[in-house]
Scaffold this motif. Sequence first.
Motif, PDB file in Angstrom:
ATOM      1  N   SER A 107      30.349  44.015  -7.073  1.00  0.00           N
ATOM      2  CA  SER A 107      29.384  44.090  -5.976  1.00  0.00           C
ATOM      3  C   SER A 107      29.736  43.324  -4.704  1.00  0.00           C
ATOM      4  CB  SER A 107      28.023  43.572  -6.467  1.00  0.00           C
ATOM      5  OG  SER A 107      28.106  42.198  -6.824  1.00  0.00           O
ATOM      6  N   ILE A 108      30.564  42.286  -4.758  1.00  0.00           N
ATOM      7  CA  ILE A 108      30.730  41.411  -3.589  1.00  0.00           C
ATOM      8  C   ILE A 108      31.417  42.161  -2.451  1.00  0.00           C
ATOM      9  CG2 ILE A 108      31.885  39.339  -2.718  1.00  0.00           C
ATOM     10  CD1 ILE A 108      31.319  38.012  -5.391  1.00  0.00           C
ATOM     11  N   LEU A 109      30.795  42.082  -1.265  1.00  0.00           N
ATOM     12  CA  LEU A 109      31.277  42.798  -0.093  1.00  0.00           C
ATOM     13  C   LEU A 109      31.999  41.902   0.903  1.00  0.00           C
ATOM     14  CD1 LEU A 109      28.056  44.929   0.548  1.00  0.00           C
ATOM     15  CD2 LEU A 109      30.152  45.655  -0.622  1.00  0.00           C
ATOM     16  N   ALA A 110      31.746  40.588   0.850  1.00  0.00           N
ATOM     17  CA  ALA A 110      32.344  39.680   1.823  1.00  0.00           C
ATOM     18  C   ALA A 110      32.573  38.321   1.184  1.00  0.00           C
ATOM     19  CB  ALA A 110      31.450  39.537   3.051  1.00  0.00           C
ATOM     20  N   VAL A 111      33.669  37.687   1.554  1.00  0.00           N
ATOM     21  CA  VAL A 111      34.022  36.350   1.070  1.00  0.00           C
ATOM     22  C   VAL A 111      34.311  35.475   2.277  1.00  0.00           C
ATOM     23  CG1 VAL A 111      35.624  34.960  -0.298  1.00  0.00           C
ATOM     24  CG2 VAL A 111      34.997  37.275  -1.062  1.00  0.00           C
ATOM     25  N   TYR A 112      33.593  34.364   2.375  1.00  0.00           N
ATOM     26  CA  TYR A 112      33.825  33.380   3.445  1.00  0.00           C
ATOM     27  C   TYR A 112      34.285  32.104   2.750  1.00  0.00           C
ATOM     28  CZ  TYR A 112      32.949  30.744   7.766  1.00  0.00           C
ATOM     29  OH  TYR A 112      33.089  29.970   8.893  1.00  0.00           O
ATOM     30  N   SER A 113      35.528  31.731   2.956  1.00  0.00           N
ATOM     31  CA  SER A 113      36.104  30.654   2.148  1.00  0.00           C
ATOM     32  C   SER A 113      36.864  29.658   3.003  1.00  0.00           C
ATOM     33  CB  SER A 113      37.070  31.245   1.112  1.00  0.00           C
ATOM     34  OG  SER A 113      37.692  30.222   0.356  1.00  0.00           O
ATOM     35  N   GLU A 114      36.700  28.379   2.664  1.00  0.00           N
ATOM     36  CA  GLU A 114      37.597  27.380   3.237  1.00  0.00           C
ATOM     37  C   GLU A 114      38.973  27.580   2.614  1.00  0.00           C
ATOM     38  OE1 GLU A 114      36.479  23.085   4.240  1.00  0.00           O
ATOM     39  OE2 GLU A 114      37.641  22.854   2.392  1.00  0.00           O
ATOM     40  N   LEU A 159      48.318  22.802  11.521  1.00  0.00           N
ATOM     41  CA  LEU A 159      47.145  23.410  10.907  1.00  0.00           C
ATOM     42  C   LEU A 159      47.014  22.921   9.470  1.00  0.00           C
ATOM     43  CD1 LEU A 159      44.863  25.450  11.363  1.00  0.00           C
ATOM     44  CD2 LEU A 159      46.410  27.237  10.544  1.00  0.00           C
ATOM     45  N   VAL A 160      45.864  22.340   9.155  1.00  0.00           N
ATOM     46  CA  VAL A 160      45.617  21.798   7.824  1.00  0.00           C
ATOM     47  C   VAL A 160      44.651  22.676   7.044  1.00  0.00           C
ATOM     48  CG1 VAL A 160      44.693  19.813   6.547  1.00  0.00           C
ATOM     49  CG2 VAL A 160      46.101  19.444   8.562  1.00  0.00           C
ATOM     50  N   TRP A 161      43.547  23.049   7.673  1.00  0.00           N
ATOM     51  CA  TRP A 161      42.578  23.890   6.985  1.00  0.00           C
ATOM     52  C   TRP A 161      41.841  24.767   7.988  1.00  0.00           C
ATOM     53  CZ3 TRP A 161      37.361  23.676   8.153  1.00  0.00           C
ATOM     54  CH2 TRP A 161      36.925  22.547   8.860  1.00  0.00           C
ATOM     55  N   ALA A 162      41.205  25.800   7.477  1.00  0.00           N
ATOM     56  CA  ALA A 162      40.406  26.703   8.309  1.00  0.00           C
ATOM     57  C   ALA A 162      39.397  27.388   7.400  1.00  0.00           C
ATOM     58  CB  ALA A 162      41.291  27.737   9.000  1.00  0.00           C
ATOM     59  N   ASP A 163      38.553  28.197   7.990  1.00  0.00           N
ATOM     60  CA  ASP A 163      37.660  29.065   7.226  1.00  0.00           C
ATOM     61  C   ASP A 163      38.160  30.493   7.374  1.00  0.00           C
ATOM     62  OD1 ASP A 163      35.712  27.196   6.224  1.00  0.00           O
ATOM     63  OD2 ASP A 163      35.017  26.986   8.285  1.00  0.00           O
ATOM     64  N   ALA A 164      38.259  31.208   6.271  1.00  0.00           N
ATOM     65  CA  ALA A 164      38.741  32.585   6.276  1.00  0.00           C
ATOM     66  C   ALA A 164      37.598  33.524   5.916  1.00  0.00           C
ATOM     67  CB  ALA A 164      39.890  32.748   5.280  1.00  0.00           C
ATOM     68  N   LEU A 165      37.469  34.601   6.666  1.00  0.00           N
ATOM     69  CA  LEU A 165      36.457  35.613   6.365  1.00  0.00           C
ATOM     70  C   LEU A 165      37.148  36.893   5.922  1.00  0.00           C
ATOM     71  CD1 LEU A 165      33.526  36.668   6.349  1.00  0.00           C
ATOM     72  CD2 LEU A 165      33.905  37.427   8.697  1.00  0.00           C
ATOM     73  N   TYR A 166      36.779  37.358   4.734  1.00  0.00           N
ATOM     74  CA  TYR A 166      37.274  38.620   4.194  1.00  0.00           C
ATOM     75  C   TYR A 166      36.104  39.584   4.037  1.00  0.00           C
ATOM     76  CZ  TYR A 166      41.687  36.328   2.915  1.00  0.00           C
ATOM     77  OH  TYR A 166      42.878  35.659   2.952  1.00  0.00           O
ATOM     78  N   LEU A 167      36.303  40.815   4.509  1.00  0.00           N
ATOM     79  CA  LEU A 167      35.311  41.865   4.340  1.00  0.00           C
ATOM     80  C   LEU A 167      35.963  43.069   3.675  1.00  0.00           C
ATOM     81  CD1 LEU A 167      33.634  41.766   7.880  1.00  0.00           C
ATOM     82  CD2 LEU A 167      32.674  40.834   5.781  1.00  0.00           C
ATOM     83  N   ARG A 168      35.178  43.831   2.967  1.00  0.00           N
ATOM     84  CA  ARG A 168      35.694  45.095   2.445  1.00  0.00           C
ATOM     85  C   ARG A 168      35.701  46.132   3.565  1.00  0.00           C
ATOM     86  NH1 ARG A 168      36.457  45.198  -2.991  1.00  0.00           N
ATOM     87  NH2 ARG A 168      35.237  43.741  -4.267  1.00  0.00           N
ATOM     88  N   LEU A 172      27.082  46.048   4.192  1.00  0.00           N
ATOM     89  CA  LEU A 172      28.309  45.557   4.811  1.00  0.00           C
ATOM     90  C   LEU A 172      28.145  45.491   6.328  1.00  0.00           C
ATOM     91  CD1 LEU A 172      31.277  44.709   4.480  1.00  0.00           C
ATOM     92  CD2 LEU A 172      31.886  47.141   4.547  1.00  0.00           C
ATOM     93  N   ALA A 173      27.497  46.492   6.908  1.00  0.00           N
ATOM     94  CA  ALA A 173      27.247  46.481   8.356  1.00  0.00           C
ATOM     95  C   ALA A 173      26.366  45.303   8.743  1.00  0.00           C
ATOM     96  CB  ALA A 173      26.586  47.790   8.777  1.00  0.00           C
TER      97      ALA A 173
END
Length: 577
Positions: free
Chosen positions: A170-177, A230-239, A259-260
């Motif tokens: 089911s997961i449509l989006a992942v926001y991860s450090e 660059l040490v860290w960031a936030d990454a956004l993944y979408l389907r 998703l929209a």
Amino acid sequence: MSFFLSSLKQSGHLDKIHMTICIVGSRKIVNEDDYASKGWHLFAPNLTILGFDADKEACNLANAEIEARQVNWAESHIPLALWNSIGKQTLYVTRYPGCSSLYQPNESYMQRFNGYIDLIQLDRTIEVETTTLDTFCQSEKIKEIDFIHLDVQGGELSVLEGASEILDKSILAVYSEVEFTDIYVNQPLFGDLDIYLRNQDFTLFDLIVSTGRAVRTTSPIVSPNRPGSLVWADALYLRDLIRPNLNTHLQTPERILKLACIADVMDYTDYALELLEYLTLNYGNDSNYNFADNIIESLAQVPELVKQGIENLPIVNRLRDYASSNNIYLRDAKTKIKGNKNRISRAANLTNKSERDAPTKPSVCKFLKFRDEIYKCTDYLHRNGYASHNLVCKDWDIAHIIFDLSDGNLLDMGSSDSYILKNAVLKNVQGEKYGIDLQPPDVPLEEVKYMIGDLMDTKLPDSYFTNITCLSVIEHEVDFQKFATEVSRLLSENGKLYVTFDYWTPKLKPDFKLYDKLWNPLDENDTKNLIGECKNCGLNLVEPVDWSLGDAVIKPGYFSPGANISYTFGMLVFQKN
């Protein structure tokens, strides 16, 4: 800030979906952890937020806060350490609790970089029980999660590995450090997580770098163009559920609509629009998935598009057959603009704009009393097209100052990540803009001249600035007399100094550093000393101080850097005369 959601809410489309958010590492440290303040509240009452954190006290505080706010959605914070296995693990508790991890801090390596060792220095270890997100969902009969936010200090990949079933289902989006270097010993890095998610058909949409760069401790110089590695960031993944030749059970109209909505609330307006148009053109005969009127109404809130003629836009022509026959924007698009000010683009001309929905001028010599004040300030910033702080609690400082800030040369003291300068640019404040800090800016602005130096000895010209701002800096080893003397020298006649600071009475005495400086929150005596030194230099308060206090708003679980430290913010405004 969402562009389409208000229209979708008003038309009832959001009532037809239920959004479930999962936050792993739900201690409220950054803005995104408090999802209600970022626009997700529009899904209520069809909104469920599940928070997980290994810190039981942080979960208890978050649950108590939700209960006190009497929210109209379901939110709970569960004291569980999520991992890729069920068993026992060692939790490495760091001096700054928000950096605690199931991976050992890499102290010998990170001491090479400014600002990190005081945060990740090991305080103690404890043994914790771990479980997987899949196991939790099975036991609680949770069938769907739509959006997952991961902030577990190097353990993000392990959490995803333990959520493979719900991820596929089911997961449509992942926001991860994500990390790009070994903050923790043997931790997975960005590339490892990226490969895992790409193999699950996720697309990397963005890498958000705010304060995630580091300068070597041994270097006295830093390039203004390359301010540290660059040490860290936030990454956004979408389907990408409308990709050609995609074969997945997730490719349904309901999930594409979700998703929209996610893309819109995360401020990826172009993708949200593409998905809403796709649904309308392919499923628009069903009123549940016809968004032509919503799209046209939302586009009509952008003055530049209205000038071009809404009816002439290619996307509007593609949707014309699905729009209502009485759509006022197609009938008279150039004059009929039903204003929802929340959706005015930042690209719109903000020159000489009046503050939309601005309140009566607030007092500015006072203390933050209640958390609701922060929410109101965040809302004010969003409604007026300004940038909200990465630490949402600082919106209280920013909203008050940016409301009052006038044209003229501006100096921000402590500008490495200055939201005052960002918002001064958005407000189109006229005059030269300077920033000074001991470190280079995280994300430099073209409109700002940056200096690396001592704010008590800036070397800048006399009487050059109309406004000087100094947010949460003076509690870090700043000599009040030298500070007041330098500010008075720099300000022009009738110029203003805006200063904010960490505060509590009785006096707090933390035993650790922040930003490589001793942290000394002010109490009433300190504040009166500051006022006295400023007065001696011709800097007078613009109004009497309201000394009354309310809650210690900043507390463990809500932005406090200490496990047992609670305090609030103070604000003073001086004028040179």
